[in-house]
Write a protein that holds these residues in place. Structure first.
Motif, PDB file in Angstrom:
ATOM      1  N   MET A   1      -3.796 -11.448 -18.433  1.00  0.00           N
ATOM      2  CA  MET A   1      -2.860 -10.564 -17.005  1.00  0.00           C
ATOM      3  C   MET A   1      -2.632 -11.636 -15.247  1.00  0.00           C
ATOM      4  SD  MET A   1      -4.913  -8.503 -14.194  1.00  0.00           S
ATOM      5  CE  MET A   1      -6.081  -8.978 -14.291  1.00  0.00           C
ATOM      6  N   THR A   2      -2.111 -10.982 -14.397  1.00  0.00           N
ATOM      7  CA  THR A   2      -2.510 -11.800 -13.332  1.00  0.00           C
ATOM      8  C   THR A   2      -1.864 -10.914 -12.563  1.00  0.00           C
ATOM      9  OG1 THR A   2      -0.892 -13.312 -14.174  1.00  0.00           O
ATOM     10  CG2 THR A   2      -1.214 -13.733 -12.028  1.00  0.00           C
ATOM     11  N   ILE A   3      -2.573 -10.835 -11.397  1.00  0.00           N
ATOM     12  CA  ILE A   3      -2.468  -9.962 -10.112  1.00  0.00           C
ATOM     13  C   ILE A   3      -2.026 -10.744  -9.116  1.00  0.00           C
ATOM     14  CG2 ILE A   3      -3.946  -8.870  -8.325  1.00  0.00           C
ATOM     15  CD1 ILE A   3      -6.049  -8.850  -9.787  1.00  0.00           C
ATOM     16  N   HIS A   4      -0.580  -9.957  -8.736  1.00  0.00           N
ATOM     17  CA  HIS A   4       0.118 -10.688  -7.954  1.00  0.00           C
ATOM     18  C   HIS A   4       0.364  -9.866  -6.290  1.00  0.00           C
ATOM     19  CE1 HIS A   4       3.959 -12.769  -6.504  1.00  0.00           C
ATOM     20  NE2 HIS A   4       4.977 -11.114  -6.487  1.00  0.00           N
ATOM     21  N   ALA A   5       0.046 -10.559  -5.081  1.00  0.00           N
ATOM     22  CA  ALA A   5      -0.468  -9.786  -3.843  1.00  0.00           C
ATOM     23  C   ALA A   5       0.431 -10.224  -2.968  1.00  0.00           C
ATOM     24  CB  ALA A   5      -1.528  -9.340  -2.874  1.00  0.00           C
ATOM     25  N   PHE A   6       1.776  -9.455  -1.945  1.00  0.00           N
ATOM     26  CA  PHE A   6       2.545  -9.674  -1.181  1.00  0.00           C
ATOM     27  C   PHE A   6       2.710  -8.725   0.172  1.00  0.00           C
ATOM     28  CE2 PHE A   6       4.571  -7.660  -5.335  1.00  0.00           C
ATOM     29  CZ  PHE A   6       5.794  -6.899  -4.026  1.00  0.00           C
ATOM     30  N   LYS A   7       3.272  -9.654   1.156  1.00  0.00           N
ATOM     31  CA  LYS A   7       3.387  -8.544   2.821  1.00  0.00           C
ATOM     32  C   LYS A   7       5.433  -8.404   1.965  1.00  0.00           C
ATOM     33  CE  LYS A   7       3.669 -10.339   6.242  1.00  0.00           C
ATOM     34  NZ  LYS A   7       2.934 -10.794   7.744  1.00  0.00           N
ATOM     35  N   MET A   8       5.559  -7.242   2.832  1.00  0.00           N
ATOM     36  CA  MET A   8       6.747  -6.800   2.725  1.00  0.00           C
ATOM     37  C   MET A   8       7.139  -6.224   4.566  1.00  0.00           C
ATOM     38  SD  MET A   8       8.376  -4.874  -0.523  1.00  0.00           S
ATOM     39  CE  MET A   8       7.410  -4.019  -0.571  1.00  0.00           C
ATOM     40  N   GLN A   9       8.206  -6.727   5.095  1.00  0.00           N
ATOM     41  CA  GLN A   9       7.946  -5.284   6.181  1.00  0.00           C
ATOM     42  C   GLN A   9       9.333  -4.483   6.683  1.00  0.00           C
ATOM     43  OE1 GLN A   9       5.751  -6.862   9.303  1.00  0.00           O
ATOM     44  NE2 GLN A   9       6.494  -4.978  10.604  1.00  0.00           N
ATOM     45  N   LEU A  10       8.593  -3.694   6.945  1.00  0.00           N
ATOM     46  CA  LEU A  10       9.864  -1.704   7.512  1.00  0.00           C
ATOM     47  C   LEU A  10       9.852  -2.299   9.084  1.00  0.00           C
ATOM     48  CD1 LEU A  10       7.212   0.881   6.451  1.00  0.00           C
ATOM     49  CD2 LEU A  10       9.107  -0.129   5.694  1.00  0.00           C
ATOM     50  N   LYS A  11      11.377  -1.383   8.743  1.00  0.00           N
ATOM     51  CA  LYS A  11      11.557  -1.357   9.618  1.00  0.00           C
ATOM     52  C   LYS A  11      10.894  -0.478  11.296  1.00  0.00           C
ATOM     53  CE  LYS A  11      16.119  -3.152   9.112  1.00  0.00           C
ATOM     54  NZ  LYS A  11      17.318  -2.853   8.095  1.00  0.00           N
ATOM     55  N   TRP A  95       6.140 -12.495   1.895  1.00  0.00           N
ATOM     56  CA  TRP A  95       5.132 -12.836   2.048  1.00  0.00           C
ATOM     57  C   TRP A  95       4.150 -13.016   1.186  1.00  0.00           C
ATOM     58  CZ3 TRP A  95       8.015 -10.058   5.250  1.00  0.00           C
ATOM     59  CH2 TRP A  95       9.052 -10.953   6.162  1.00  0.00           C
ATOM     60  N   PRO A  96       4.174 -14.075  -0.270  1.00  0.00           N
ATOM     61  CA  PRO A  96       3.643 -13.872  -0.371  1.00  0.00           C
ATOM     62  C   PRO A  96       1.856 -13.703  -0.147  1.00  0.00           C
ATOM     63  CG  PRO A  96       3.853 -16.639  -1.345  1.00  0.00           C
ATOM     64  CD  PRO A  96       4.557 -15.478   0.227  1.00  0.00           C
ATOM     65  N   LEU A  97       0.689 -13.427  -0.975  1.00  0.00           N
ATOM     66  CA  LEU A  97      -0.701 -13.343  -0.155  1.00  0.00           C
ATOM     67  C   LEU A  97      -2.164 -14.232  -1.569  1.00  0.00           C
ATOM     68  CD1 LEU A  97      -1.231  -9.498   0.955  1.00  0.00           C
ATOM     69  CD2 LEU A  97      -0.262 -12.012   2.028  1.00  0.00           C
ATOM     70  N   SER A  98      -2.693 -14.445  -0.209  1.00  0.00           N
ATOM     71  CA  SER A  98      -3.516 -15.389  -1.695  1.00  0.00           C
ATOM     72  C   SER A  98      -4.761 -14.978  -1.233  1.00  0.00           C
ATOM     73  CB  SER A  98      -4.042 -16.822  -0.910  1.00  0.00           C
ATOM     74  OG  SER A  98      -2.913 -17.794  -0.608  1.00  0.00           O
ATOM     75  N   LEU A  99      -5.666 -15.220  -2.924  1.00  0.00           N
ATOM     76  CA  LEU A  99      -6.469 -14.153  -3.591  1.00  0.00           C
ATOM     77  C   LEU A  99      -8.188 -15.174  -2.284  1.00  0.00           C
ATOM     78  CD1 LEU A  99      -7.568 -12.227  -4.789  1.00  0.00           C
ATOM     79  CD2 LEU A  99      -8.259 -13.611  -6.744  1.00  0.00           C
ATOM     80  N   LEU A 100      -8.694 -14.241  -1.176  1.00  0.00           N
ATOM     81  CA  LEU A 100      -9.923 -14.984  -1.418  1.00  0.00           C
ATOM     82  C   LEU A 100     -10.801 -14.329  -1.927  1.00  0.00           C
ATOM     83  CD1 LEU A 100      -8.448 -15.460   2.268  1.00  0.00           C
ATOM     84  CD2 LEU A 100      -8.808 -16.852   0.642  1.00  0.00           C
ATOM     85  N   PHE A 101     -10.856 -13.239  -2.281  1.00  0.00           N
ATOM     86  CA  PHE A 101     -11.691 -12.103  -2.527  1.00  0.00           C
ATOM     87  C   PHE A 101     -12.193 -11.624  -3.463  1.00  0.00           C
ATOM     88  CE2 PHE A 101     -15.515  -9.156  -2.932  1.00  0.00           C
ATOM     89  CZ  PHE A 101     -16.174  -9.800  -3.331  1.00  0.00           C
ATOM     90  N   HIS A 102     -12.233 -11.752  -4.838  1.00  0.00           N
ATOM     91  CA  HIS A 102     -12.450 -10.087  -5.589  1.00  0.00           C
ATOM     92  C   HIS A 102     -13.385  -9.584  -6.437  1.00  0.00           C
ATOM     93  CE1 HIS A 102     -10.340  -8.116  -8.261  1.00  0.00           C
ATOM     94  NE2 HIS A 102     -11.202  -8.185  -9.448  1.00  0.00           N
ATOM     95  N   MET A 103     -14.011  -8.959  -6.608  1.00  0.00           N
ATOM     96  CA  MET A 103     -15.125  -8.322  -7.327  1.00  0.00           C
ATOM     97  C   MET A 103     -14.647  -7.036  -8.043  1.00  0.00           C
ATOM     98  SD  MET A 103     -18.558  -6.469  -5.713  1.00  0.00           S
ATOM     99  CE  MET A 103     -18.598  -4.544  -5.608  1.00  0.00           C
ATOM    100  N   ASP A 104     -14.622  -7.297  -9.302  1.00  0.00           N
ATOM    101  CA  ASP A 104     -15.025  -6.512 -10.800  1.00  0.00           C
ATOM    102  C   ASP A 104     -16.009  -5.911 -10.678  1.00  0.00           C
ATOM    103  OD1 ASP A 104     -12.161  -7.353 -12.215  1.00  0.00           O
ATOM    104  OD2 ASP A 104     -13.335  -8.646 -13.041  1.00  0.00           O
TER     105      ASP A 104
END
Length: 104
Positions: A1-11, A95-104
């Motif tokens: 399992m991989t977590i993927h996070a990214f940003k997009m932009q609305l008008k 725009w990809p986002l980098s994981l800086l912190f994760h708490m399980d």
């Protein structure tokens, strides 16, 4: 399992329509995403900037990279293109986002 996070932009002025379209997500698109190994998918809105922050989980055997070629995905992107910043072919700009912190 991989977590993927990214940003997009609305008008500007399209938040309600964006929400409505996702509330009525096409069953064939939902099935395609699941069949591609995507699950636990959330999109968050920063109301001040109209930035969308997406987080999804990918199964190890996912086929996410094949989605841009799928007709249902292309049709969804065409449907959503008037509401957000897109690339040629109407794929949303990401725009990809980098994981800086994760708490399980």
């Amino acid at each position: 399992m991989t977590i993927h996070a990214f940003k997009m932009q609305l008008k500007p002025g399209v938040v309600d329509e964006y929400r409505r379209r996702h509330d009525e997500i096409w069953p064939e698109l939902s099935a395609l995403l699941s069949d591609s190994g995507i699950y636990d998918y959330s999109i968050f809105l920063d109301e001040d900037t109209l930035s969308l922050f997406a987080v999804l989980k990918l199964r190890a055997d996912n086929s996410r990279d094949a989605l841009p070629d799928h007709p249902v995905m292309k049709r969804w992107w065409d449907y959503m293109a008037p509401l957000m910043e897109v690339q040629p072919g109407n794929q949303p700009r990401e725009w990809p986002l980098s994981l800086l912190f994760h708490m399980d």
